[in-house]
Design an enzyme around this catalytic site. Structure first.
Site, short mmCIF file in Angstrom:
data_model
loop_
_atom_site.label_atom_id
_atom_site.label_comp_id
_atom_site.label_asym_id
_atom_site.label_seq_id
_atom_site.Cartn_x
_atom_site.Cartn_y
_atom_site.Cartn_z
N ASP A 235 2.47 3.75 0.16
CA ASP A 235 1.72 3.08 0.84
C ASP A 235 1.94 3.22 2.29
O ASP A 235 1.13 2.99 2.91
CB ASP A 235 0.87 1.97 0.34
CG ASP A 235 -0.31 1.24 0.55
OD1 ASP A 235 -1.08 2.65 0.68
OD2 ASP A 235 -0.16 0.19 1.76
N HIS A 240 3.80 5.40 7.20
CA HIS A 240 4.38 4.92 8.64
C HIS A 240 5.58 4.32 8.80
O HIS A 240 6.02 4.59 10.27
CB HIS A 240 3.34 3.68 8.09
CG HIS A 240 2.09 4.04 7.72
ND1 HIS A 240 0.77 4.66 8.37
CD2 HIS A 240 1.35 2.99 7.34
CE1 HIS A 240 0.42 4.18 7.83
NE2 HIS A 240 0.23 3.42 6.99
#
Ligand code: NAD
Length: 484
Positions: A235, A240
């Protein structure tokens, strides 16, 4: 102040999933802000396309309500909002069937910039891409925007890339990682490549180590079913944190162009070494005074999914050999704080008698909250009594430094959508980058699954499991304090 914003051309933006959570919470309030700042050219339109049986008036009302609920200061501008919702249209559509496509084909214009935002589950990407073509809606200039998650491993990411490539050229595909749209993340590149000061020191001769922390206070409640199949690695890290790591570590591109930047990022990912199991700490939050445990939130009493991960990574190239990159991210932590920190090496020798402290320059780049940077420097403590040294931050909070006349800072989604309309792919992930990231991530995940690794419990509201602190201590280093 004279605006230096690059203008965009008139567009039709179709948002598949235009009634969903992301569209209502982020995309449309963001577009309203851009509309207010004059960046949506006259005649441009936003067309919601989703399953709900709404008409144009119903959709306009839904979006007015969404702006009222999720917008910031701008929602007080009711005249502006009235004008904005005039640009909205809606088509009830079935991604998996024929319903609505003929109407969409009628509405979308061929002579303006066309962008199609796939704000739906990835399982629908293929259907949308195909129907946009069979219904003769998209053309060679159209752009498509796809949301995360982009696959759950290399195999699924590859399959998604292949599906999209059947109908669209890579130059038409915009894979969103909203971290890249954050002001400070772009500032990282401005700082590195726009100053003489930092780049000469940006290597293993001067840098001791680098830390990247993305700490959230929220748990997984509400999206537990999705999260439990994903975990912090899929996730947050695979996308990111790796994007941040690439921007810190990449070589200077020859120019700030989409392929030049993405080529350099790809080289960093390819140089990432496999991570030894003892350099990975997985954690899961326990129940605490301010909330239930992860397992309760995820409604899975036997879950071994990590809501926290800390790891020590190495980049095997000339610039970074020997410099550890410590990554850490987690939910239900003590504060919401994202920060990149470059810790420079100790001075080898101090000329100041009695000065035993290890003075270090530390550059920290805050992504949230209080976007800005500070540089810790060593100075003389003011006053009499000889040369006593102290470390002080040279603080540059952007909001303070740029003052009230500064151009309004767009939020990540706004900026990225406007980049799509401008046709600028620099801040979007290329297909080979995403695949390379999974190629590095997959063996780590497969490794802990094969070992039946059990995540360490940590108290909600803490800095994560003790083992993550110990991992740093073993190296004679410490994590930066997580503070809001
Ligand atoms: P959601 O469930 O709230 O909305 C889904 C949307 O898809 C709805 O508008 C629905 O009508 C539409 N839809 C579903 N099936 C359809 C079909 N067969 N044909 C046409 N439309 C259909 O989802 P969301 O939270 O808005 O997320 C959308 C995408 O964005 C997902 O891929 C998600 O992973 C991603 N994403 C969401 C967030 C977030 O904060 N919500 C953040 C990052 C990424």
């Amino acid at each position: 102040m004279v605006s230096r914003v690059i203008p965009v051309e008139t567009f039709d933006l179709v948002i598949f999933g235009g009634t969903g959570d992301l569209a209502r919470r982020k995309i449309l309030p963001g577009l309203f802000r851009r509309f207010r700042s004059g960046q949506m050219p006259e005649g441009s339109r936003i067309i919601g396309a989703a399953r709900s049986d709404l008409d144009q008036a119903g959709y306009r009302q839904m979006i007015a309500d969404a702006v009222a609920e999720f917008g910031g200061e701008e929602k007080k501008d009711s005249k502006g909002l009235d004008a904005f919702i005039e640009t909205l249209d809606y088509v009830a559509i079935d991604a998996k069937g024929d319903g609505g496509w003929a109407k969409l084909a009628e509405i979308v214009r061929k002579d303006v910039v066309q962008a199609f935002y796939f704000s739906v589950a990835p399982s629908l990407f293929g259907d949308l891409a195909e129907r946009l073509h069979t219904n003769n809606i998209a053309n060679e200039q159209s752009r498509i925007v796809v949301e995360k998650p982009f696959g759950r491993d290399l195999e699924t990411a590859r399959a998604l890339n292949e599906t999209l490539a059947t109908h669209f050229d890579e130059s038409q595909i915009y894979r969103i990682d909203h971290y890249l749209g954050k002001e400070t993340v772009q500032n990282l590149m401005a700082v590195r490549f726009g100053n003489m000061l930092f780049e000469p020191l940006w290597n293993n001769h001067y840098v001791d180590h680098i830390q990247v922390t993305v700490a959230e206070t929220v748990g997984v409640g509400g999206r537990g079913a999705y999260y439990d199949k994903s975990g912090a690695m899929r996730d947050m890290v695979q996308n990111h944190l790796m994007q941040l790591l690439c921007l810190i570590a990449m070589e200077p591109p020859s120019q700030f162009g989409a392929d030049e930047v993405r080529d350099e990022k790809l080289k960093v990912i390819r140089a990432l070494q496999p991570v030894e199991p003892h350099h990975i700490v997985r954690g899961q939050y326990d129940a605490g005074p301010n909330g239930p445990s992860y397992r309760e939130d995820a409604e899975n009493a036997r879950s071994f999914t990590e809501s926290f991960i800390a790891m020590k990574c190495e980049i095997a190239n000339w610039r970074w050999a020997g410099v550890p990159f410590y990554l850490r991210t987690g939910k239900r932590m003590k504060a919401r704080s994202s920060e990149i920190t470059v810790v420079f090496k100790d001075l080898g020798h101090s000329i100041f008698e009695g000065d035993e402290a290890r003075h270090r320059n530390i550059l920290s780049i805050r992504l949230q909250p209080n976007e800005g940077m500070d540089l810790q420097v060593t100075i003389k403590e003011p006053g009499p009594g000889g040369m006593r040294l102290i470390d002080v931050p040279l603080d540059m909070t952007f909001a303070d430094a740029l003052g009230p006349d500064a151009e309004e800072v767009p939020d990540a989604y706004e900026r990225l959508i406007m980049d799509v309309i401008r046709g600028n792919q620099t801040l979007f992930m290329r297909g080979d980058e995403v695949e390379a990231a999974w190629r590095w991530t997959d063996p780590l995940i497969n490794g802990w699954e094969a070992r039946n690794d059990v995540p360490k419990l940590y108290d909600a509201g803490s800095a994560g499991p003790e083992d993550a602190l110990a991992m740093m201590h073993r190296d004679g280093r410490r994590w930066r304090e997580i503070k809001a």
